[in-house]
Scaffold this active site. Structure first.
Site, short mmCIF file in Angstrom:
data_model
loop_
_atom_site.label_atom_id
_atom_site.label_comp_id
_atom_site.label_asym_id
_atom_site.label_seq_id
_atom_site.Cartn_x
_atom_site.Cartn_y
_atom_site.Cartn_z
N HIS A 1 0.80 -1.24 0.00
CA HIS A 1 0.00 0.00 0.00
C HIS A 1 0.83 1.28 0.00
CE1 HIS A 1 -3.50 -2.40 0.28
NE2 HIS A 1 -3.60 -2.52 1.57
N HIS B 1 -9.60 1.95 0.93
CA HIS B 1 -9.50 0.78 1.81
C HIS B 1 -10.56 0.83 2.93
CE1 HIS B 1 -7.75 -2.66 3.68
NE2 HIS B 1 -6.60 -2.59 3.00
N GLU C 1 -11.68 -3.93 -2.40
CA GLU C 1 -10.76 -2.91 -2.90
C GLU C 1 -10.57 -3.09 -4.41
OE1 GLU C 1 -7.18 -3.18 -0.18
OE2 GLU C 1 -8.53 -4.69 0.64
#
Length: 344
Positions: free
Chosen positions: A109, A178, A309
């Protein structure tokens, strides 16, 4: 009609870079959403049940401090590259790039300080808010000055999230939000009574560090076949699964398409996910452990939320047969995800 309100939410500490964090409240007759200029974080998302009662269906915190401390990316926009890059490493035009390792041997991420941990500038729109930031060349090890815009708009029952970016050098990019959802209301114990379907004929098996092996496997005859709705708790038991944290491979194309649907029978809430992205990571909050104090002093145990996601496939920068994750100078990255809330 959507109303948009902006208000102060908190101030970052000097060691965090300082700066005022604002909250933007988007409200229609059926949805109310609150979004921060820090990390473009969705802190609150209230929708109606079948009796017309509003509940907040996303996990998060009451204060800015909750979001500036370590947490599992609640509600945030993550990037430059969502999900995992194996060994935090990739080659581009003959040069090797090394990223920060923040997930075992991998980069996750965006690295140590991804897009979720920075302040964005904001512009109010008639029915939403647009955030902007420049991610400088070399930030977290990524090449190129990357201009990024994230736009949230609310119309009726539909929340749209649009991601746009332009770069000065070729760079991998994959952006997503997220948010952790529980259609029973945040703070509810688990999501076992939710019914889910995902429009995907294949998924990506992973190794023990959650990196795709490279195989694109059929869902047919496996616990990953979610093409027809399944009740989550019973499904996990039936297939002896500890939960999901996998990329489902969506039908390719630039057009908007329905890719997932979640239904919560006790409240009647439904959520549809539509997107232009090639993949969707279905995560069932396997790493939640009840240690975080959330909104209204709620605790969030394992499986107390799910994430859907929409993104490119994990580690695509190292797997040429995966969908292209590279953005070149002169091109525009442009993807949209729509969340549609109803009752049944």
């Amino acid at each position: 009609m959507t109303t948009v309100r902006r208000e102060a939410f908190g101030r970052m500490l000097p060691e965090e870079g300082g700066g005022e964090v604002e909250k933007f409240v988007l409200q229609s007759d059926s949805v109310r959403v609150e979004i921060l200029s820090f990390g473009c974080i969705i802190t609150t998302l209230e929708t109606k049940d079948r009796d017309g009662q509003f509940s907040d269906i996303v996990l998060g915190f009451d204060t800015l401090e909750g979001y500036t401390r370590k947490h599992p990316f609640f509600g945030a926009v993550v990037g430059r590259v969502a999900n995992r890059i194996a060994n935090g490493r990739f080659n581009l035009d003959g040069k090797e790039y090394q990223l920060f390792l923040n997930n075992g041997p991998n980069s996750l991420h965006g690295g140590a300080k991804g897009f979720d941990k920075v302040l964005w500038s904001a512009q109010v729109l008639p029915n939403g808010v647009r955030f902007f930031r420049l991610s400088p060349d070399g930030e977290e090890g990524y090449p190129g000055d990357l201009k990024v815009w994230v736009t949230y708009t609310l119309s009726g029952r539909e929340l749209a999230i649009n991601y746009q970016a332009q770069t000065s050098k070729t760079t991998p990019i994959s952006l997503t939000n997220h948010a952790y959802f529980n259609l029973a209301g945040q703070g509810s114990r688990d999501v076992y009574d939710h019914e889910i379907s995902i429009e995907a004929d294949s998924y990506l098996p992973v190794d023990d560090t959650q990196i795709p092996t490279g195989e694109v496997a059929t869902v047919q005859g496996t616990g990953f076949d979610l093409r027809q709705p399944v009740e989550l708790g019973k499904h996990l038991q039936k297939f002896h699964l500890d939960g999901f944290d996998h990329n489902f491979c969506l039908h390719q194309g630039q057009d908007r398409r329905l890719v997932a649907r979640v239904f919560h029978p006790p409240t009647g809430r439904t959520m549809e996910v539509h997107t232009t992205q090639p993949g969707i990571q279905f995560y069932t909050g396997n790493k939640l452990d009840g240690s975080l104090k959330g909104k209204g002093a709620a605790t969030y145990p394992k499986h107390s939320a799910f994430c859907l996601e929409t993104q490119n496939w994990p580690d695509a920068v190292n797997k040429p047969h995966f969908p292209n994750v590279l953005l070149h100078p002169g091109e525009e990255y442009n993807h949209t995800t729509w969340l549609v809330f109803n009752t049944a």
